[in-house]
Design a protein around this motif. Structure first.
Motif, PDB file in Angstrom:
ATOM      1  N   THR A   1     -19.422  -8.161   9.802  1.00  0.00           N
ATOM      2  CA  THR A   1     -19.691  -9.275   8.866  1.00  0.00           C
ATOM      3  C   THR A   1     -20.135  -8.719   7.303  1.00  0.00           C
ATOM      4  N   GLY A   2     -20.284  -9.651   6.566  1.00  0.00           N
ATOM      5  CA  GLY A   2     -20.765  -9.587   5.244  1.00  0.00           C
ATOM      6  C   GLY A   2     -19.668  -9.333   4.297  1.00  0.00           C
ATOM      7  N   PRO A   3     -19.918  -8.904   3.076  1.00  0.00           N
ATOM      8  CA  PRO A   3     -18.692  -8.940   2.163  1.00  0.00           C
ATOM      9  C   PRO A   3     -18.244  -7.457   2.537  1.00  0.00           C
ATOM     10  N   ILE A   4     -16.550  -7.529   1.988  1.00  0.00           N
ATOM     11  CA  ILE A   4     -15.668  -6.436   2.083  1.00  0.00           C
ATOM     12  C   ILE A   4     -14.701  -6.559   1.158  1.00  0.00           C
ATOM     13  N   TRP A   5     -14.243  -5.444   0.701  1.00  0.00           N
ATOM     14  CA  TRP A   5     -12.750  -5.452  -0.047  1.00  0.00           C
ATOM     15  C   TRP A   5     -11.664  -5.137   0.740  1.00  0.00           C
ATOM     16  N   ARG A   6     -10.568  -5.969   0.386  1.00  0.00           N
ATOM     17  CA  ARG A   6      -9.169  -5.802   1.241  1.00  0.00           C
ATOM     18  C   ARG A   6      -8.203  -5.547   0.153  1.00  0.00           C
ATOM     19  N   VAL A   7      -7.748  -4.423   0.311  1.00  0.00           N
ATOM     20  CA  VAL A   7      -6.498  -3.697  -0.387  1.00  0.00           C
ATOM     21  C   VAL A   7      -5.289  -3.642   0.643  1.00  0.00           C
ATOM     22  N   GLU A   8      -4.153  -4.478  -0.036  1.00  0.00           N
ATOM     23  CA  GLU A   8      -2.905  -4.524   0.975  1.00  0.00           C
ATOM     24  C   GLU A   8      -1.954  -3.607   0.270  1.00  0.00           C
ATOM     25  N   PHE A   9      -1.030  -3.006   1.133  1.00  0.00           N
ATOM     26  CA  PHE A   9       0.088  -1.903   0.705  1.00  0.00           C
ATOM     27  C   PHE A   9       1.240  -2.798   0.688  1.00  0.00           C
ATOM     28  N   SER A  10       2.468  -2.103   0.268  1.00  0.00           N
ATOM     29  CA  SER A  10       3.633  -2.551   0.184  1.00  0.00           C
ATOM     30  C   SER A  10       4.666  -1.814   1.270  1.00  0.00           C
ATOM     31  N   ASP A  11       4.091  -1.354   2.306  1.00  0.00           N
ATOM     32  CA  ASP A  11       4.717  -0.817   3.304  1.00  0.00           C
ATOM     33  C   ASP A  11       5.507  -1.897   4.248  1.00  0.00           C
ATOM     34  N   ARG A  12       6.129  -1.321   5.292  1.00  0.00           N
ATOM     35  CA  ARG A  12       6.946  -2.098   6.199  1.00  0.00           C
ATOM     36  C   ARG A  12       5.950  -2.860   7.300  1.00  0.00           C
ATOM     37  N   GLU A  13       4.748  -2.089   7.259  1.00  0.00           N
ATOM     38  CA  GLU A  13       3.947  -2.600   8.567  1.00  0.00           C
ATOM     39  C   GLU A  13       2.726  -3.479   7.801  1.00  0.00           C
ATOM     40  N   GLN A  14       2.726  -3.791   6.565  1.00  0.00           N
ATOM     41  CA  GLN A  14       1.703  -4.500   5.820  1.00  0.00           C
ATOM     42  C   GLN A  14       0.393  -4.256   6.051  1.00  0.00           C
ATOM     43  N   THR A  15       0.306  -2.704   5.850  1.00  0.00           N
ATOM     44  CA  THR A  15      -1.099  -2.319   5.917  1.00  0.00           C
ATOM     45  C   THR A  15      -2.132  -2.908   4.977  1.00  0.00           C
ATOM     46  N   ALA A  16      -3.219  -3.083   5.479  1.00  0.00           N
ATOM     47  CA  ALA A  16      -4.449  -3.536   4.713  1.00  0.00           C
ATOM     48  C   ALA A  16      -5.630  -2.627   5.109  1.00  0.00           C
ATOM     49  N   PHE A  17      -6.182  -2.091   4.097  1.00  0.00           N
ATOM     50  CA  PHE A  17      -7.310  -1.197   3.906  1.00  0.00           C
ATOM     51  C   PHE A  17      -8.424  -2.161   3.764  1.00  0.00           C
ATOM     52  N   TYR A  18      -9.704  -2.126   4.691  1.00  0.00           N
ATOM     53  CA  TYR A  18     -10.888  -2.761   4.222  1.00  0.00           C
ATOM     54  C   TYR A  18     -11.905  -1.851   3.817  1.00  0.00           C
ATOM     55  N   LEU A  19     -12.568  -1.883   2.611  1.00  0.00           N
ATOM     56  CA  LEU A  19     -13.333  -1.041   2.003  1.00  0.00           C
ATOM     57  C   LEU A  19     -14.793  -1.886   1.906  1.00  0.00           C
ATOM     58  N   SER A  20     -15.718  -0.688   2.150  1.00  0.00           N
ATOM     59  CA  SER A  20     -17.178  -0.971   1.866  1.00  0.00           C
ATOM     60  C   SER A  20     -17.277  -1.217   0.391  1.00  0.00           C
ATOM     61  N   PRO A  21     -17.892  -2.513  -0.041  1.00  0.00           N
ATOM     62  CA  PRO A  21     -18.223  -2.919  -1.212  1.00  0.00           C
ATOM     63  C   PRO A  21     -19.152  -1.830  -1.822  1.00  0.00           C
ATOM     64  N   GLU A  22     -19.979  -1.232  -1.340  1.00  0.00           N
ATOM     65  CA  GLU A  22     -21.207  -0.344  -1.769  1.00  0.00           C
ATOM     66  C   GLU A  22     -20.449   1.046  -1.910  1.00  0.00           C
ATOM     67  N   THR A  23     -19.950   1.757  -1.094  1.00  0.00           N
ATOM     68  CA  THR A  23     -19.415   3.174  -1.162  1.00  0.00           C
ATOM     69  C   THR A  23     -18.113   3.185  -1.421  1.00  0.00           C
ATOM     70  N   GLY A  24     -17.312   2.416  -0.990  1.00  0.00           N
ATOM     71  CA  GLY A  24     -15.794   2.353  -1.375  1.00  0.00           C
ATOM     72  C   GLY A  24     -15.089   3.154  -0.142  1.00  0.00           C
ATOM     73  N   GLU A  25     -15.950   3.279   0.875  1.00  0.00           N
ATOM     74  CA  GLU A  25     -15.048   3.933   2.171  1.00  0.00           C
ATOM     75  C   GLU A  25     -14.261   2.956   3.092  1.00  0.00           C
ATOM     76  N   VAL A  26     -13.329   3.448   3.515  1.00  0.00           N
ATOM     77  CA  VAL A  26     -12.314   2.664   4.333  1.00  0.00           C
ATOM     78  C   VAL A  26     -13.119   2.443   5.453  1.00  0.00           C
ATOM     79  N   VAL A  27     -13.430   1.453   6.008  1.00  0.00           N
ATOM     80  CA  VAL A  27     -14.148   0.901   7.113  1.00  0.00           C
ATOM     81  C   VAL A  27     -13.351   0.541   8.229  1.00  0.00           C
ATOM     82  N   THR A  28     -12.177   0.069   7.969  1.00  0.00           N
ATOM     83  CA  THR A  28     -11.153  -0.001   9.181  1.00  0.00           C
ATOM     84  C   THR A  28      -9.861  -0.561   8.449  1.00  0.00           C
TER      85      THR A  28
END
Length: 239
Positions: free
Chosen positions: A145-172
């Motif tokens: 829940t709450g705010p989050i950053w989503r960064v999408e990549f151009s690979d075949r699996e359409q991978t998306a990393f979700y980042l903490s908006p505070e620390t920049g950690e990949v949370v899922t």
């Protein structure tokens, strides 16, 4: 034979009712065994990062950081993050808050360029960041829940990393593989909306009915085998 007739009718009608779900169970089981869970979780796209040493002097900033928390702090954790050392403070009531350990203040807001850079640092694979979007509310697929950053990549699996908006950690991490797997998981547990509850009454009743199909199937098999054996013995005794 009454027993044979009853077993045949029960077997046929119950199989008709639950047959589609049995198909989903088998298909879901196939998907879950055929696709490695590490691939589903995009673990093969995670770059191993060496742990960074935390300066002991940062421990002195804890009283200042904790003093900003109304109602008191139930837990404090000092850890290394992509944006530098952070105090993660869990208040007595409310959600944890991440503060920069050197200042005791909130981290500056992430920019799209910084989010894409941090995601790329945590990623290994043939893709590259193609978008970085700040979401005011985390999508349901993240389980957060709450705010989050989503960064999408151009690979075949359409991978998306979700980042903490505070620390920049990949949370899922999520991908087309994860969504394919999740679709069959929801069918498998019969929780089509959330995919979390596998102890609900519907699946219990369906499992009981499926068990009855197996039991009546064995009864039918036993009755028919017994009849065939008797007929075979009778045929041998005929002159």
């Amino acid at each position: 034979m009454p027993m044979l007739r009853l077993s045949t009718q029960l077997h046929k009608w119950i199989a008709l009712v639950v047959g589609v779900q049995v198909l989903f169970w088998v298909a879901g089981g196939l998907v879950m065994t055929a696709i490695p869970i590490e691939t589903v979780r995009s673990e093969h796209h995670v770059r191993e990062a060496a742990p960074a040493a935390l300066p002991a002097v940062l421990l002195r900033a804890l009283p200042d950081a904790a003093g900003t928390m109304a109602g008191g702090v139930a837990r404090a954790e000092l850890k290394s993050t992509p944006r530098g050392p952070a105090w993660v403070l869990t208040p007595v009531r409310g959600e944890p808050v991440a503060l920069a350990a050197d200042t005791g203040r909130p981290f500056p807001a992430l920019t799209p360029a910084e989010a894409a850079r941090l995601a790329a640092q945590a990623y290994t694979g043939e893709g590259r960041p193609v978008s970085a979007v700040h979401l005011s509310e985390a999508p349901a697929e993240t389980g957060r829940t709450g705010p989050i950053w989503r960064v999408e990549f151009s690979d075949r699996e359409q991978t998306a990393f979700y980042l903490s908006p505070e620390t920049g950690e990949v949370v899922t991490r999520r991908s087309a593989v994860w969504r394919f797997y999740d679709f069959f998981w929801r069918l498998h547990v019969m929780d089509w909306k959330h995919g979390e509850d596998f102890n609900h009454p519907l699946i219990i009743v369906t499992t009981i009915l499926t068990l009855s199909i197996v039991v009546t199937g064995f009864i039918l098999l036993w009755i028919r085998l017994s009849r065939d054996i008797r007929l075979a013995h009778a045929a041998r005794r005929k002159p």
